[in-house]
Design a protein around this motif. Structure first.
Motif, PDB file in Angstrom:
ATOM      1  N   ASP A  60       0.807  -1.220   0.000  1.00 54.72           N
ATOM      2  CA  ASP A  60       0.000   0.000   0.000  1.00 54.72           C
ATOM      3  C   ASP A  60       0.841   1.271   0.000  1.00 54.72           C
ATOM      4  OD1 ASP A  60       1.082  -0.164   2.523  1.00 54.72           O
ATOM      5  OD2 ASP A  60      -0.833  -0.216   3.581  1.00 54.72           O
ATOM      6  N   GLY A  61       2.152   1.141  -0.124  1.00 54.91           N
ATOM      7  CA  GLY A  61       3.031   2.307  -0.133  1.00 54.91           C
ATOM      8  C   GLY A  61       3.531   2.703   1.248  1.00 54.91           C
ATOM      9  N   TYR A  62       3.006   2.094   2.294  1.00 54.31           N
ATOM     10  CA  TYR A  62       3.459   2.383   3.649  1.00 54.31           C
ATOM     11  C   TYR A  62       4.553   1.397   4.039  1.00 54.31           C
ATOM     12  CZ  TYR A  62      -0.761   5.218   4.084  1.00 54.31           C
ATOM     13  OH  TYR A  62      -1.731   6.153   3.902  1.00 54.31           O
ATOM     14  N   ALA A  63       5.390   1.795   4.983  1.00 54.13           N
ATOM     15  CA  ALA A  63       6.426   0.923   5.527  1.00 54.13           C
ATOM     16  C   ALA A  63       6.009   0.497   6.932  1.00 54.13           C
ATOM     17  CB  ALA A  63       7.761   1.656   5.593  1.00 54.13           C
ATOM     18  N   VAL A  64       6.415  -0.691   7.347  1.00 56.22           N
ATOM     19  CA  VAL A  64       6.140  -1.171   8.695  1.00 56.22           C
ATOM     20  C   VAL A  64       7.430  -1.055   9.507  1.00 56.22           C
ATOM     21  CG1 VAL A  64       5.427  -3.137  10.107  1.00 56.22           C
ATOM     22  CG2 VAL A  64       4.344  -2.735   7.888  1.00 56.22           C
TER      23      VAL A  64
END
Length: 142
Positions: A60-64
């Motif tokens: 989704d384009g986010y980093a964890v």
């Protein structure tokens, strides 16, 4: 003859019990693995070796991001213990990982037998700003 056999059996049981108890006492003081599982990512802390594994499961384009916190004394006579970050900077995106896997593996050195927990959050990008809250696991021993 019967008494001798009974004595041998009893001594054998006592010796076996001693070996089992001795093995338990020699076991590591490390706690259980703890995890945070969200629809967008998973973070797991492995006390044996102090490994933090992070996997971004949503492209989704986010980093964890993941971190490890330690329970430390605070206040007069340690009446108000609090969680403090002790290891940070471990993150994963769906495009990176370690050893050919989609999982980021961060190895830390944490003082033995400390109360610790793993936490994870989403960030807008690597080095970006946090998107949402930090979610943390139950406590375990390092």
């Amino acid at each position: 003859m019967k008494m001798r056999r009974v004595t041998q059996v009893v001594l054998g049981l006592v010796a076996s019990l001693g070996m089992v108890v001795g093995m338990q006492g020699a076991a590591s003081a490390s706690g259980l693995n703890v995890s945070i599982v969200k629809s967008w990512g998973t973070t797991t802390f492995y006390p044996s070796g102090d490994w933090l594994y992070i996997q971004d499961t949503d492209a989704d384009g986010y980093a964890v991001y993941g971190k490890i916190q330690e329970l430390v004394c605070s206040g007069y006579d340690c009446q108000a213990p609090e969680w403090q970050d002790i290891r940070t900077g471990c993150y994963d995106t769906t495009s990176i990982g370690d050893n050919g896997s989609p999982i980021r593996q961060c190895n830390y050195d944490i003082a033995e037998n400390s109360y610790v927990r793993a936490c994870e959050a989403r960030y807008t990008s690597v080095g970006g700003s946090r998107y949402g809250s930090w979610y943390c696991s139950d406590a375990t021993r390092s």
